[in-house]
Design a protein around this motif. Structure first.
Motif, mmCIF file in Angstrom:
data_model
loop_
_atom_site.group_PDB
_atom_site.id
_atom_site.type_symbol
_atom_site.label_atom_id
_atom_site.label_comp_id
_atom_site.label_asym_id
_atom_site.label_seq_id
_atom_site.Cartn_x
_atom_site.Cartn_y
_atom_site.Cartn_z
ATOM 1 N N VAL A 26 0.853 -1.191 0.000
ATOM 2 C CA VAL A 26 0.000 0.000 0.000
ATOM 3 C C VAL A 26 0.888 1.240 0.000
ATOM 4 C CG1 VAL A 26 -1.819 1.255 1.214
ATOM 5 C CG2 VAL A 26 -1.804 -1.253 1.240
ATOM 6 N N LEU A 27 0.752 2.035 -1.045
ATOM 7 C CA LEU A 27 1.561 3.232 -1.204
ATOM 8 C C LEU A 27 0.672 4.446 -0.936
ATOM 9 C CD1 LEU A 27 4.032 3.870 -4.058
ATOM 10 C CD2 LEU A 27 2.376 5.607 -3.490
ATOM 11 N N ARG A 28 1.106 5.314 -0.041
ATOM 12 C CA ARG A 28 0.367 6.546 0.250
ATOM 13 C C ARG A 28 1.214 7.736 -0.146
ATOM 14 N NH1 ARG A 28 -1.349 3.419 4.434
ATOM 15 N NH2 ARG A 28 -3.597 3.156 4.508
ATOM 16 N N GLU A 29 0.614 8.575 -0.952
ATOM 17 C CA GLU A 29 1.297 9.777 -1.404
ATOM 18 C C GLU A 29 0.497 10.975 -0.910
ATOM 19 O OE1 GLU A 29 3.200 11.498 -5.527
ATOM 20 O OE2 GLU A 29 1.652 9.974 -5.660
ATOM 21 N N ILE A 30 1.138 11.836 -0.131
ATOM 22 C CA ILE A 30 0.468 13.021 0.409
ATOM 23 C C ILE A 30 1.156 14.237 -0.191
ATOM 24 C CG2 ILE A 30 -0.110 14.320 2.489
ATOM 25 C CD1 ILE A 30 0.213 11.571 3.991
ATOM 26 N N SER A 31 0.359 15.101 -0.827
ATOM 27 C CA SER A 31 0.944 16.320 -1.375
ATOM 28 C C SER A 31 0.028 17.495 -1.092
ATOM 29 C CB SER A 31 1.180 16.190 -2.884
ATOM 30 O OG SER A 31 -0.039 16.287 -3.581
ATOM 31 N N ASP A 32 0.623 18.681 -1.032
ATOM 32 C CA ASP A 32 -0.193 19.865 -0.778
ATOM 33 C C ASP A 32 -1.064 20.191 -1.990
ATOM 34 O OD1 ASP A 32 1.890 20.714 -2.382
ATOM 35 O OD2 ASP A 32 2.743 22.071 -0.894
ATOM 36 N N GLN A 33 -0.746 19.628 -3.158
ATOM 37 C CA GLN A 33 -1.553 19.884 -4.351
ATOM 38 C C GLN A 33 -2.737 18.929 -4.461
ATOM 39 O OE1 GLN A 33 1.637 19.491 -7.328
ATOM 40 N NE2 GLN A 33 1.040 21.529 -8.018
ATOM 41 N N TRP A 34 -2.488 17.642 -4.221
ATOM 42 C CA TRP A 34 -3.498 16.623 -4.524
ATOM 43 C C TRP A 34 -4.128 15.985 -3.289
ATOM 44 C CZ3 TRP A 34 -4.261 17.439 -9.384
ATOM 45 C CH2 TRP A 34 -3.208 17.814 -10.207
ATOM 46 N N GLY A 35 -3.666 16.334 -2.105
ATOM 47 C CA GLY A 35 -4.185 15.654 -0.923
ATOM 48 C C GLY A 35 -3.537 14.293 -0.798
ATOM 49 N N GLU A 36 -4.298 13.317 -0.328
ATOM 50 C CA GLU A 36 -3.728 11.980 -0.144
ATOM 51 C C GLU A 36 -4.244 11.036 -1.215
ATOM 52 O OE1 GLU A 36 -3.848 8.320 3.036
ATOM 53 O OE2 GLU A 36 -3.673 10.345 3.830
ATOM 54 N N GLU A 37 -3.329 10.330 -1.831
ATOM 55 C CA GLU A 37 -3.672 9.305 -2.806
ATOM 56 C C GLU A 37 -3.127 7.987 -2.298
ATOM 57 O OE1 GLU A 37 -3.469 9.496 -7.260
ATOM 58 O OE2 GLU A 37 -2.412 11.348 -6.745
ATOM 59 N N THR A 38 -3.932 6.946 -2.426
ATOM 60 C CA THR A 38 -3.503 5.622 -1.992
ATOM 61 C C THR A 38 -3.536 4.675 -3.178
ATOM 62 O OG1 THR A 38 -4.426 6.032 0.199
ATOM 63 C CG2 THR A 38 -3.951 3.752 -0.358
ATOM 64 N N HIS A 39 -2.476 3.913 -3.333
ATOM 65 C CA HIS A 39 -2.389 2.913 -4.397
ATOM 66 C C HIS A 39 -2.082 1.572 -3.740
ATOM 67 C CE1 HIS A 39 -2.067 6.228 -7.295
ATOM 68 N NE2 HIS A 39 -1.227 6.766 -6.442
ATOM 69 N N THR A 40 -2.770 0.519 -4.171
ATOM 70 C CA THR A 40 -2.524 -0.820 -3.645
ATOM 71 C C THR A 40 -1.989 -1.696 -4.769
ATOM 72 O OG1 THR A 40 -4.309 -0.542 -2.062
ATOM 73 C CG2 THR A 40 -3.554 -2.788 -2.444
ATOM 74 N N PHE A 41 -0.888 -2.359 -4.510
ATOM 75 C CA PHE A 41 -0.258 -3.224 -5.510
ATOM 76 C C PHE A 41 -0.227 -4.657 -4.990
ATOM 77 C CE2 PHE A 41 1.632 1.009 -5.811
ATOM 78 C CZ PHE A 41 1.348 1.323 -7.129
ATOM 79 N N MET A 42 -0.327 -5.602 -5.905
ATOM 80 C CA MET A 42 -0.287 -7.018 -5.548
ATOM 81 C C MET A 42 1.143 -7.564 -5.565
ATOM 82 S SD MET A 42 -3.424 -7.860 -4.994
ATOM 83 C CE MET A 42 -3.573 -9.626 -5.155
ATOM 84 N N SER A 43 2.075 -6.812 -6.177
ATOM 85 C CA SER A 43 3.455 -7.318 -6.284
ATOM 86 C C SER A 43 4.429 -6.153 -6.385
ATOM 87 C CB SER A 43 3.592 -8.204 -7.529
ATOM 88 O OG SER A 43 3.441 -7.415 -8.705
ATOM 89 N N ARG A 44 5.680 -6.443 -6.092
ATOM 90 C CA ARG A 44 6.724 -5.418 -6.234
ATOM 91 C C ARG A 44 6.910 -4.991 -7.688
ATOM 92 N NH1 ARG A 44 7.890 -7.731 -1.573
ATOM 93 N NH2 ARG A 44 8.745 -6.449 0.092
ATOM 94 N N PRO A 45 6.907 -5.935 -8.661
ATOM 95 C CA PRO A 45 7.044 -5.500 -10.057
ATOM 96 C C PRO A 45 5.928 -4.534 -10.474
ATOM 97 C CG PRO A 45 7.482 -7.847 -9.907
ATOM 98 C CD PRO A 45 6.972 -7.411 -8.552
ATOM 99 N N ALA A 46 4.711 -4.763 -10.012
ATOM 100 C CA ALA A 46 3.605 -3.848 -10.340
ATOM 101 C C ALA A 46 3.862 -2.475 -9.732
ATOM 102 C CB ALA A 46 2.274 -4.417 -9.842
ATOM 103 N N MET A 47 4.353 -2.459 -8.495
ATOM 104 C CA MET A 47 4.667 -1.185 -7.849
ATOM 105 C C MET A 47 5.787 -0.473 -8.610
ATOM 106 S SD MET A 47 6.200 -0.320 -4.045
ATOM 107 C CE MET A 47 7.809 -1.002 -4.460
#
Length: 77
Positions: A26-47
């Motif tokens: 689970v990758l969480r990206e927080i930015s002052d422009q976009w707020g918080e975005e969460t991405h879920t990956f099933m594998s490291r290659p996909a990430m």
């Protein structure tokens, strides 16, 4: 057990973390422009595919060190 990795943190509004939750990444990206975005990956290659699209090396011309630091942080996940 959840393993949390901090990819980068400029301040509390510009940061990225990755949590390994069992077989999910689970990758969480927080930015002052976009707020918080969460991405879920099933594998490291996909990430890593997402990472390479999100941080194209061409965007870091003249700042390759920052790009390398971000890539290395992801590779340690």
């Amino acid at each position: 057990m959840i393993k949390k990795h901090e990819i980068y943190k400029k301040d509390k509004w510009n940061m990225m973390t990755v949590e390994v939750q069992g077989r999910y990444i689970v990758l969480r990206e927080i930015s002052d422009q976009w707020g918080e975005e969460t991405h879920t990956f099933m594998s490291r290659p996909a990430m890593m595919q997402w990472v390479n699209n999100r941080f194209p090396k061409e965007d870091y011309q003249g700042n390759e060190d920052e790009w390398r630091q971000i890539m290395n942080a992801f590779k340690e996940v």
